[in-house]
Scaffold this motif. Structure first.
Motif, short mmCIF file in Angstrom:
data_model
loop_
_atom_site.label_atom_id
_atom_site.label_comp_id
_atom_site.label_asym_id
_atom_site.label_seq_id
_atom_site.Cartn_x
_atom_site.Cartn_y
_atom_site.Cartn_z
N ASP A 129 -34.43 -7.73 2.58
CA ASP A 129 -33.15 -8.21 2.40
C ASP A 129 -32.40 -7.73 3.53
O ASP A 129 -32.41 -6.72 4.10
N GLU A 130 -31.83 -8.99 4.38
CA GLU A 130 -31.23 -8.75 5.52
C GLU A 130 -30.00 -7.96 5.59
O GLU A 130 -29.67 -7.51 6.71
N THR A 131 -29.40 -7.79 4.56
CA THR A 131 -28.23 -7.03 4.56
C THR A 131 -28.61 -5.51 4.42
O THR A 131 -27.55 -4.50 4.50
N ALA A 132 -29.87 -5.02 4.13
CA ALA A 132 -30.14 -3.73 4.21
C ALA A 132 -30.69 -3.20 5.47
O ALA A 132 -30.90 -1.90 5.77
N VAL A 133 -30.50 -3.78 6.79
CA VAL A 133 -30.57 -3.39 7.89
C VAL A 133 -29.62 -2.49 8.48
O VAL A 133 -28.29 -2.83 8.38
N PRO A 134 -29.76 -1.38 9.04
CA PRO A 134 -28.90 -0.77 9.49
C PRO A 134 -27.83 -1.14 10.66
O PRO A 134 -28.50 -1.97 11.37
N GLU A 135 -26.60 -0.72 10.77
CA GLU A 135 -25.65 -1.48 11.70
C GLU A 135 -26.27 -0.99 13.20
O GLU A 135 -26.77 0.22 13.64
N ARG A 136 -26.45 -2.10 14.22
CA ARG A 136 -26.73 -1.96 15.56
C ARG A 136 -25.82 -0.81 16.07
O ARG A 136 -24.81 -0.66 15.95
N SER A 164 -26.31 2.31 15.51
CA SER A 164 -26.69 3.30 14.80
C SER A 164 -27.43 4.26 14.94
O SER A 164 -28.49 3.64 15.37
N ALA A 165 -27.75 5.44 14.68
CA ALA A 165 -28.68 6.24 14.61
C ALA A 165 -29.62 5.97 13.80
O ALA A 165 -30.95 5.85 14.33
N PHE A 187 -30.39 2.70 12.99
CA PHE A 187 -30.79 1.64 13.63
C PHE A 187 -31.66 1.86 14.71
O PHE A 187 -32.80 1.25 14.90
N GLU A 188 -31.36 2.90 15.45
CA GLU A 188 -32.17 3.14 16.59
C GLU A 188 -33.40 3.69 16.27
O GLU A 188 -34.72 3.79 16.72
N GLN A 189 -33.50 4.76 15.28
CA GLN A 189 -34.76 5.17 14.52
C GLN A 189 -35.56 4.13 13.86
O GLN A 189 -36.80 4.31 14.16
N MET A 190 -34.92 3.20 13.42
CA MET A 190 -35.68 1.93 12.67
C MET A 190 -36.49 1.34 13.87
O MET A 190 -37.59 0.89 13.86
N MET A 191 -35.70 1.24 14.92
CA MET A 191 -36.34 0.44 16.22
C MET A 191 -37.53 1.10 16.97
O MET A 191 -38.29 0.52 17.38
N ALA A 192 -37.46 2.27 17.05
CA ALA A 192 -38.32 3.32 17.46
C ALA A 192 -39.75 2.80 16.69
O ALA A 192 -40.72 3.10 17.18
N GLY A 193 -39.64 2.91 15.34
CA GLY A 193 -40.66 2.72 14.36
C GLY A 193 -41.35 1.35 14.64
O GLY A 193 -42.67 1.29 14.82
N TRP A 194 -40.42 0.33 14.75
CA TRP A 194 -41.09 -1.01 15.29
C TRP A 194 -41.73 -1.25 16.68
O TRP A 194 -42.71 -1.87 16.79
N MET A 195 -40.93 -0.35 17.57
CA MET A 195 -41.77 -0.32 19.01
C MET A 195 -42.94 0.27 18.87
O MET A 195 -43.99 -0.03 19.59
N ALA A 196 -43.25 1.38 18.03
CA ALA A 196 -44.31 2.22 18.08
C ALA A 196 -45.39 1.13 17.35
O ALA A 196 -46.66 1.32 17.99
N TYR A 197 -44.98 0.59 16.37
CA TYR A 197 -45.81 -0.29 15.78
C TYR A 197 -46.44 -1.46 16.57
O TYR A 197 -47.57 -1.59 16.66
#
Length: 144
Positions: free
Chosen positions: A10-17, A19-20, A22-32
């Motif tokens: 669901d694209e509406t469930a992504v945290p706001e760019r 935001s903390a 969002f940054e936490q989510m992106m850290a997980g993707w970069m590690a993956y």
């Protein structure tokens, strides 16, 4: 064998760019991403823009193509991106897919890919699959 991991969410469930969350989510993707690169599984990946930017082409036999702005169907989940990975077998592909840093209410599929024959054009062959593999740490700055 190569497998494609298709990520539906669901694209509406992504945290706001910015935001903390969002940054936490992106850290997980970069590690993956880095774990796929380090393990020799990375072939390619991409995230897709939102469905508002989509254009759908529908082709039926005997009719000209119909072009429509937006997605083909109204759904709560959208195809948000993909990974093309190399795995020894389906079990390993599913294990790699299960490590995706996703919220619980996301669905992913992992079909195997068949290879297409190289079709020479003007005497040139298509680039090898390995040409699209990024060097270590190249995936940073972009999800997927």
């Amino acid at each position: 064998m190569d497998y494609m991991i298709l990520i539906h969410s669901d694209e509406t469930a992504v945290p706001e760019r910015g935001s903390a969350q969002f940054e936490q989510m992106m850290a997980g993707w970069m590690a993956y991403n880095q774990s796929l690169i380090d393990g020799g599984h990375w072939i390619s990946a991409a995230n897709l823009q939102g469905v508002a930017t989509a254009t759908t082409v529908t082709k039926r036999p005997g009719s000209p193509p119909a072009i429509t702005d937006g997605p083909y169907a109204e759904t709560k989940e959208q195809l948000g991106g993909f990974y093309l990975i190399s795995a020894q077998d389906l079990d390993q592909a599913l294990e790699l897919a299960a490590r995706l840093p996703l919220p619980l209410r996301v669905r992913y599929t992992s079909p195997p890919c068949t290879t297409m024959p190289t079709l020479p054009e003007n005497g040139a062959s298509a680039p090898s699959r390995g040409a699209s593999r990024p060097p270590a740490r190249a995936a940073h700055g972009r999800r997927g």
